[in-house]
Design a protein around this motif. Sequence first.
Motif, PDB file in Angstrom:
ATOM      1  N   LEU A   1       0.841  -1.162   0.040  1.00 14.64           N
ATOM      2  CA  LEU A   1      -0.074  -0.086  -0.217  1.00 14.64           C
ATOM      3  C   LEU A   1       0.781   1.175   0.164  1.00 14.64           C
ATOM      4  CD1 LEU A   1      -3.124  -0.790   2.302  1.00 14.64           C
ATOM      5  CD2 LEU A   1      -2.971  -0.423  -0.055  1.00 14.64           C
ATOM      6  N   GLY A   2       2.021   1.266   0.630  1.00 17.69           N
ATOM      7  CA  GLY A   2       2.904   2.377   0.764  1.00 17.69           C
ATOM      8  C   GLY A   2       3.268   2.838  -0.699  1.00 17.69           C
ATOM      9  N   PRO A   3       3.931   2.011  -1.549  1.00 17.01           N
ATOM     10  CA  PRO A   3       4.171   2.126  -2.826  1.00 17.01           C
ATOM     11  C   PRO A   3       2.974   2.808  -3.682  1.00 17.01           C
ATOM     12  CG  PRO A   3       5.568   0.438  -2.428  1.00 17.01           C
ATOM     13  CD  PRO A   3       4.426   0.490  -1.178  1.00 17.01           C
ATOM     14  N   GLY A   4       1.756   2.075  -3.324  1.00 17.08           N
ATOM     15  CA  GLY A   4       0.570   2.463  -4.044  1.00 17.08           C
ATOM     16  C   GLY A   4       0.100   3.702  -3.964  1.00 17.08           C
ATOM     17  N   VAL A   5       0.068   4.372  -2.543  1.00 15.36           N
ATOM     18  CA  VAL A   5      -0.365   5.687  -2.279  1.00 15.36           C
ATOM     19  C   VAL A   5       0.714   6.518  -3.035  1.00 15.36           C
ATOM     20  CG1 VAL A   5      -0.322   7.301  -0.478  1.00 15.36           C
ATOM     21  CG2 VAL A   5      -1.335   4.836  -0.034  1.00 15.36           C
ATOM     22  N   VAL A   6       1.985   6.193  -3.070  1.00 17.12           N
ATOM     23  CA  VAL A   6       3.173   7.063  -3.747  1.00 17.12           C
ATOM     24  C   VAL A   6       2.652   7.162  -5.221  1.00 17.12           C
ATOM     25  CG1 VAL A   6       5.468   7.557  -4.306  1.00 17.12           C
ATOM     26  CG2 VAL A   6       4.824   6.761  -1.928  1.00 17.12           C
ATOM     27  N   ALA A   7       2.225   5.980  -5.822  1.00 19.85           N
ATOM     28  CA  ALA A   7       2.022   5.862  -7.247  1.00 19.85           C
ATOM     29  C   ALA A   7       0.626   6.641  -7.415  1.00 19.85           C
ATOM     30  CB  ALA A   7       1.798   4.529  -7.663  1.00 19.85           C
ATOM     31  N   MET A   8      -0.328   6.693  -6.713  1.00 24.72           N
ATOM     32  CA  MET A   8      -1.560   7.522  -6.815  1.00 24.72           C
ATOM     33  C   MET A   8      -1.179   8.945  -6.826  1.00 24.72           C
ATOM     34  SD  MET A   8      -5.101   7.473  -4.465  1.00 24.72           S
ATOM     35  CE  MET A   8      -4.300   8.099  -2.941  1.00 24.72           C
ATOM     36  N   GLY A   9      -0.256   9.631  -5.901  1.00 27.96           N
ATOM     37  CA  GLY A   9       0.275  10.719  -5.976  1.00 27.96           C
ATOM     38  C   GLY A   9       0.928  11.191  -7.196  1.00 27.96           C
ATOM     39  N   GLN A  10       1.375  10.122  -7.967  1.00 28.06           N
ATOM     40  CA  GLN A  10       2.249  10.515  -9.201  1.00 28.06           C
ATOM     41  C   GLN A  10       1.218  10.358 -10.145  1.00 28.06           C
ATOM     42  OE1 GLN A  10       5.700   8.061  -8.976  1.00 28.06           O
ATOM     43  NE2 GLN A  10       6.602   9.507  -7.329  1.00 28.06           N
ATOM     44  N   GLY A  11       0.037   9.735 -10.096  1.00 32.30           N
ATOM     45  CA  GLY A  11      -0.781   9.593 -11.353  1.00 32.30           C
ATOM     46  C   GLY A  11      -0.616   8.304 -12.010  1.00 32.30           C
ATOM     47  N   HIS A  12       0.262   7.334 -11.208  1.00 36.10           N
ATOM     48  CA  HIS A  12       0.514   6.052 -11.968  1.00 36.10           C
ATOM     49  C   HIS A  12      -0.786   5.092 -11.411  1.00 36.10           C
ATOM     50  CE1 HIS A  12       4.810   7.119 -12.091  1.00 36.10           C
ATOM     51  NE2 HIS A  12       4.098   7.727 -13.206  1.00 36.10           N
ATOM     52  N   ILE A  13      -2.033   5.223 -12.209  1.00 38.48           N
ATOM     53  CA  ILE A  13      -3.250   4.296 -11.867  1.00 38.48           C
ATOM     54  C   ILE A  13      -2.716   2.761 -11.800  1.00 38.48           C
ATOM     55  CG2 ILE A  13      -5.472   3.975 -12.172  1.00 38.48           C
ATOM     56  CD1 ILE A  13      -4.745   6.722 -11.029  1.00 38.48           C
ATOM     57  N   ASP A  14      -2.089   2.470 -12.688  1.00 46.14           N
ATOM     58  CA  ASP A  14      -1.883   0.782 -12.969  1.00 46.14           C
ATOM     59  C   ASP A  14      -0.956   0.387 -11.737  1.00 46.14           C
ATOM     60  OD1 ASP A  14      -2.877   1.036 -15.144  1.00 46.14           O
ATOM     61  OD2 ASP A  14      -1.139   1.243 -16.651  1.00 46.14           O
ATOM     62  N   THR A  15      -0.010   1.105 -11.349  1.00 46.89           N
ATOM     63  CA  THR A  15       0.612   0.660 -10.126  1.00 46.89           C
ATOM     64  C   THR A  15      -0.143   0.684  -8.690  1.00 46.89           C
ATOM     65  OG1 THR A  15       2.790   1.784 -11.057  1.00 46.89           O
ATOM     66  CG2 THR A  15       2.921   1.138  -8.801  1.00 46.89           C
ATOM     67  N   LEU A  16      -0.994   1.613  -8.676  1.00 49.42           N
ATOM     68  CA  LEU A  16      -1.923   1.799  -7.576  1.00 49.42           C
ATOM     69  C   LEU A  16      -2.747   0.389  -7.574  1.00 49.42           C
ATOM     70  CD1 LEU A  16      -3.231   3.041  -5.375  1.00 49.42           C
ATOM     71  CD2 LEU A  16      -4.709   4.215  -6.826  1.00 49.42           C
ATOM     72  N   SER A  17      -3.633   0.070  -8.626  1.00 53.23           N
ATOM     73  CA  SER A  17      -4.279  -0.610  -8.850  1.00 53.23           C
ATOM     74  C   SER A  17      -3.486  -2.214  -8.501  1.00 53.23           C
ATOM     75  CB  SER A  17      -4.979  -0.830 -10.253  1.00 53.23           C
ATOM     76  OG  SER A  17      -3.912  -1.138 -11.332  1.00 53.23           O
ATOM     77  N   SER A  18      -2.448  -2.457  -9.082  1.00 53.30           N
ATOM     78  CA  SER A  18      -1.557  -3.483  -8.781  1.00 53.30           C
ATOM     79  C   SER A  18      -1.339  -3.745  -7.368  1.00 53.30           C
ATOM     80  CB  SER A  18      -0.358  -3.484  -9.602  1.00 53.30           C
ATOM     81  OG  SER A  18       0.542  -4.696  -9.244  1.00 53.30           O
ATOM     82  N   SER A  19      -0.948  -2.475  -6.638  1.00 55.57           N
ATOM     83  CA  SER A  19      -0.599  -2.688  -5.171  1.00 55.57           C
ATOM     84  C   SER A  19      -1.946  -2.877  -4.369  1.00 55.57           C
ATOM     85  CB  SER A  19      -0.204  -1.409  -4.720  1.00 55.57           C
ATOM     86  OG  SER A  19       1.032  -1.143  -5.344  1.00 55.57           O
ATOM     87  N   ILE A  20      -3.104  -2.574  -4.843  1.00 56.09           N
ATOM     88  CA  ILE A  20      -4.452  -2.646  -4.056  1.00 56.09           C
ATOM     89  C   ILE A  20      -4.841  -4.315  -4.362  1.00 56.09           C
ATOM     90  CG2 ILE A  20      -6.805  -2.343  -4.172  1.00 56.09           C
ATOM     91  CD1 ILE A  20      -6.140   0.630  -4.605  1.00 56.09           C
ATOM     92  N   GLU A  21      -4.448  -4.811  -5.636  1.00 58.84           N
ATOM     93  CA  GLU A  21      -4.994  -6.020  -5.768  1.00 58.84           C
ATOM     94  C   GLU A  21      -4.105  -7.045  -5.013  1.00 58.84           C
ATOM     95  OE1 GLU A  21      -5.051  -9.118  -9.750  1.00 58.84           O
ATOM     96  OE2 GLU A  21      -4.012  -7.243  -9.801  1.00 58.84           O
ATOM     97  N   ILE A  22      -2.885  -6.719  -4.708  1.00 60.52           N
ATOM     98  CA  ILE A  22      -1.995  -7.900  -3.961  1.00 60.52           C
ATOM     99  C   ILE A  22      -2.303  -7.621  -2.491  1.00 60.52           C
ATOM    100  CG2 ILE A  22       0.168  -8.044  -2.973  1.00 60.52           C
ATOM    101  CD1 ILE A  22       1.494  -6.849  -5.479  1.00 60.52           C
ATOM    102  N   ALA A  23      -2.838  -6.463  -2.131  1.00 66.52           N
ATOM    103  CA  ALA A  23      -3.210  -6.210  -0.784  1.00 66.52           C
ATOM    104  C   ALA A  23      -4.572  -7.058  -0.371  1.00 66.52           C
ATOM    105  CB  ALA A  23      -3.503  -4.846  -0.336  1.00 66.52           C
TER     106      ALA A  23
END
Length: 233
Positions: A142-164
């Motif tokens: 979730l940490g990298p996912g939140v950072v990716a969300m702040g940078q607009g990287h939705i794919d990285t965020l969705s991947s992090s949430i899926e793993i979580a």
Amino acid sequence: MLEQLYLKELLHNATQALLYPTMIILIVLGVVAIVMIGSLVVEAVVERRHYKAELPQLIASIDSASWQELSGVVESSGLLRSQKDALRTLVAYAYLPEESRLALAKRLLSEQEQRYYKVTSRGDLIAKVAPMVGLMGTLIPLGPGVVAMGQGHIDTLSSSIEIAFDTTITGLVVAAIALFIGRFRKRWYEDYTVALESAMSAILEKAQTCAEAGEDLGNERMVRCFHPLTQKA
């Protein structure tokens, strides 16, 4: 300032490095949960299905039988094989003094309880560990996912949430399976222990009554010649 950044980066790398070991542990726990289900089914079919101990009837049979018929009464009972072995051992060594007979009964009962405790304690451990590992697998990405969300990287965020989500669900499912199986087994093993303890008490009382009446309870030589458990020693 540089030291703080270095420590922050070191901590971040360390926690992220735990993600894959955490996922591997969850997979292993999932396999263990499947094995536990299989072992429960096997135990229910092989042992529990043949367990038909009627305590009042068994105690009455022990009380009414002669000492020479006692081994046959134990063998024909609906107890488990390990319980029958413990009772036959107690009968075979009934020639011992009263205190020694009681100590032997306590030891045999304790051995059965320890055997049951080892089985149930593994399930209890898995039920406690699995949610913690699942929570780790939830928080780490979730940490990298939140950072990716702040940078607009939705794919990285969705991947992090899926793993979580996957790790959380896996941990909870494994814990639920272990808890469910543990409840079943504890209830079964409590029933087994009560039956064995009751039968042992009846045999000890029978031995005491027969000894007071002067009846021959056997001797060490007879036990060594005819009792199969002592032949293995």
